[in-house]
Design an enzyme around this catalytic site. Sequence first.
Site, PDB file in Angstrom:
ATOM      1  N   ASP A  35      43.795  47.684  49.802  1.00 54.49           N
ATOM      2  CA  ASP A  35      44.708  46.511  49.199  1.00 54.49           C
ATOM      3  C   ASP A  35      45.929  47.206  48.739  1.00 54.49           C
ATOM      4  OD1 ASP A  35      42.139  45.345  49.592  1.00 54.49           O
ATOM      5  OD2 ASP A  35      41.904  44.323  47.554  1.00 54.49           O
ATOM      6  N   ASP A  39      49.415  45.710  49.959  1.00 50.43           N
ATOM      7  CA  ASP A  39      50.295  45.247  49.244  1.00 50.43           C
ATOM      8  C   ASP A  39      51.564  45.845  49.247  1.00 50.43           C
ATOM      9  OD1 ASP A  39      48.717  43.297  48.355  1.00 50.43           O
ATOM     10  OD2 ASP A  39      48.203  44.347  46.430  1.00 50.43           O
ATOM     11  N   LYS A 111      41.796  36.793  38.076  1.00 50.47           N
ATOM     12  CA  LYS A 111      41.600  36.719  39.459  1.00 50.47           C
ATOM     13  C   LYS A 111      40.420  37.556  40.211  1.00 50.47           C
ATOM     14  CE  LYS A 111      45.047  37.155  43.199  1.00 50.47           C
ATOM     15  NZ  LYS A 111      43.903  37.815  44.122  1.00 50.47           N
ATOM     16  N   LYS A 312      49.278  30.004  35.856  1.00 51.95           N
ATOM     17  CA  LYS A 312      49.772  28.610  36.443  1.00 51.95           C
ATOM     18  C   LYS A 312      50.312  27.888  35.264  1.00 51.95           C
ATOM     19  CE  LYS A 312      45.686  28.481  39.524  1.00 51.95           C
ATOM     20  NZ  LYS A 312      44.301  28.153  39.606  1.00 51.95           N
ATOM     21  N   LYS A 336      49.018  41.768  39.423  1.00 50.90           N
ATOM     22  CA  LYS A 336      48.088  42.460  40.122  1.00 50.90           C
ATOM     23  C   LYS A 336      47.901  43.733  39.060  1.00 50.90           C
ATOM     24  CE  LYS A 336      46.862  40.971  44.279  1.00 50.90           C
ATOM     25  NZ  LYS A 336      46.407  41.842  45.218  1.00 50.90           N
TER      26      LYS A 336
END
Length: 709
Positions: A35, A39, A111, A312, A336
């Site tokens: 990942d 990224d 997440k 959010k 992240k």
Amino acid sequence: MTIPATARARRDELVVHIERARTAYYQHDKPEISDAEYDALFNELTQLENKYPELVTADSPTQSVGGEVGETFGEFTHPSKMWSLDNVFSEEELRAWLTRVGDHEFLCELKIDGLAINAVYRNGELETLATRGSGAVGENVISNVSYMTCVPQKLKPIKGQAFPELLEVRGEVYFSLADFDLINLEVTAVGRTAFANPRNAAAGTLRQRMDKRVESLATSKTDSSREKRDEELTRAGNALGRLGLIVHGIGVHEGLDLKAQSHAYELLRQWGLPTSSRVRVVKSVQGVLDYIEEFGRLRHELEHDIDGVVVKVDSLDEQRELGFTARAPRWAIAYKYPPTVVRTKLIDIAVQVGRTGRVTPRASVEPVMVAGSTVSYATLHNPFEVARKGVRIGDMVFLRKAGDVIPEILGPVVELRDGSEREFIMPTHCPECGSSLAPEKESDADIRCPNTRSCPAQLRGRLEHLGSRAVLDIEGLGEKAARALLEDKVIDDEGDLFSLTADQLATSDFFVKGASRELAENAKLLLTQLEIAKSKPLWRVISALSMRHVGPPTAQAIARAFPDMSALRVATESELATVEGIGQTIAASIVEWFAEPWHCAVVDKWAKAGVRMVDEIVDAGPQILAGLTVVVTGTLEGFSREGASEAITSRGGKAASSVSKNTDFVVVGPGAGSKAAKAEELGRPILDEAGFVVLLEQGPQAAHAYLDK
Ligand SMILES: [Zn+2]
């Protein structure tokens, strides 16, 4: 602005790499790069395009979500698009985003490392379950839903409210870490590549055509093939049953008047959909940063993997005002954390002998940064694990490091083999003392060096363990000092340790200053620290003896029941087994340990040198919180989280982590989130820090009186 040819070429290169990675990832559930590497590529492309906007084309990976649909399931066009989120990787980038969106209430959530799904409910009944796919079109996996316990097929009615005619629920299906390990063991047992992360495992599991499997079972011609297919079907069904779900959004919602993201979550919860208890609405930038910091600390204690936090804007009106870019909403961002899984090359596997003689294969890997530190070694637990995971020397492997635990190899990337890899062969003799290696009992998975008394590796391991922080905390007795003490024959074994003299230490080069042979600082430190260690509590002394199965918590239980070494020495197995915190295995291990004469000699030598052998009984204090359950949330000035828990338990109370109607008191400090809200909702007494101190010092009645004031 003219675009340099090198920038153009690099852009093309990046697009190829990213597309290739996406195909491997989404279509085959088998990533070839980690990942973090993905990224980095994606980030580089984004930056390049920001610098030269002319380079952006409609088919650039930055303009789409990734994950075109595969071939196995029917396509499903989502009633409304499933967006991807933009990522930030540092506090600085996050602050820039927060500044850009302006003042709002923010909803923070974890997440989860899972697979995004879209569940469509019509009048409360599940109609479709689909993967995200490209965001516009996904795969319809509804035929698998009967195997999944995590997706409700019917919503629970809310009193006085009709179900929306059409409702799209977005969520994440995932495996807990425990289930992920299980799935990987199953996968590697049949010689396939291990899943790199729980998300790939979830995707691989969800995207199996169960209906096709049932069909092929019905048409299998022979008993043996039927049996095999039946087994596979059962395994696949079980795996689907182990999937979990957390919902985190609503798409189309006909007939619903929603005010905020958090409002939507509340409705989802009431409809019986699994929402996360860790969602928090915060009012400030600091609140967002605190949440990220808190879960950065806790991430390795969660039951599932997370790779970050999603922030959010809570108000839906404000969300609408901010709108969307081509690929992502402007009102949300994914922060992240540093990755815990990376890909690297397995250079070699060698065996290590631990302090209890256990022989473990240890992999050396090409040094790689993971979770904030450089990793060069990883554990493979035991020889069977090497075989089970199917790793070969020379393989590219996925490696995971979570928290402070030793990094571990998840499995090989079978697709990248070129034939030069070789199998690991377990040595038959101890690399340090030459003894023949064997499992102690035939049924044991572990192989051991039987030379417990004088195998240098075991001796060294025991000394290091004894000096470690969790045991006797002897500064100056680390790996190097242990090695010098043994190799220079300053001591024969740990029995000689506490009677060490300056003259003895001076015989080792490690403990003197060059040619002068004067005692070095490390020697003086060691002597002082050994002296201090002698009067440490008995449980630490017990811990220092390296009995098998006896770690610090068990040693504490032992010392509570047997505050005298001489009593412990003659305790029988049945006497020991009745002590809380000690079971049959530990009891047997203790008795076995004392049956060995050289073990008793060690204890005798320590006693003679003045090491504590009897604990004074300390009064535990009045148990004024007996029978009470107390929850502490947020930060307190005078107590750490652990300190607060200890203050409760040492007074006979129970320190719980979640609020229920059985909670007697909830202590709320700044930064408290959903627990405080829950306490209010359930009408549980809420204390501030001063009230907590009253509770601890004067008991529950005084605390209630404090609240009434
Ligand atoms: Zn050995």
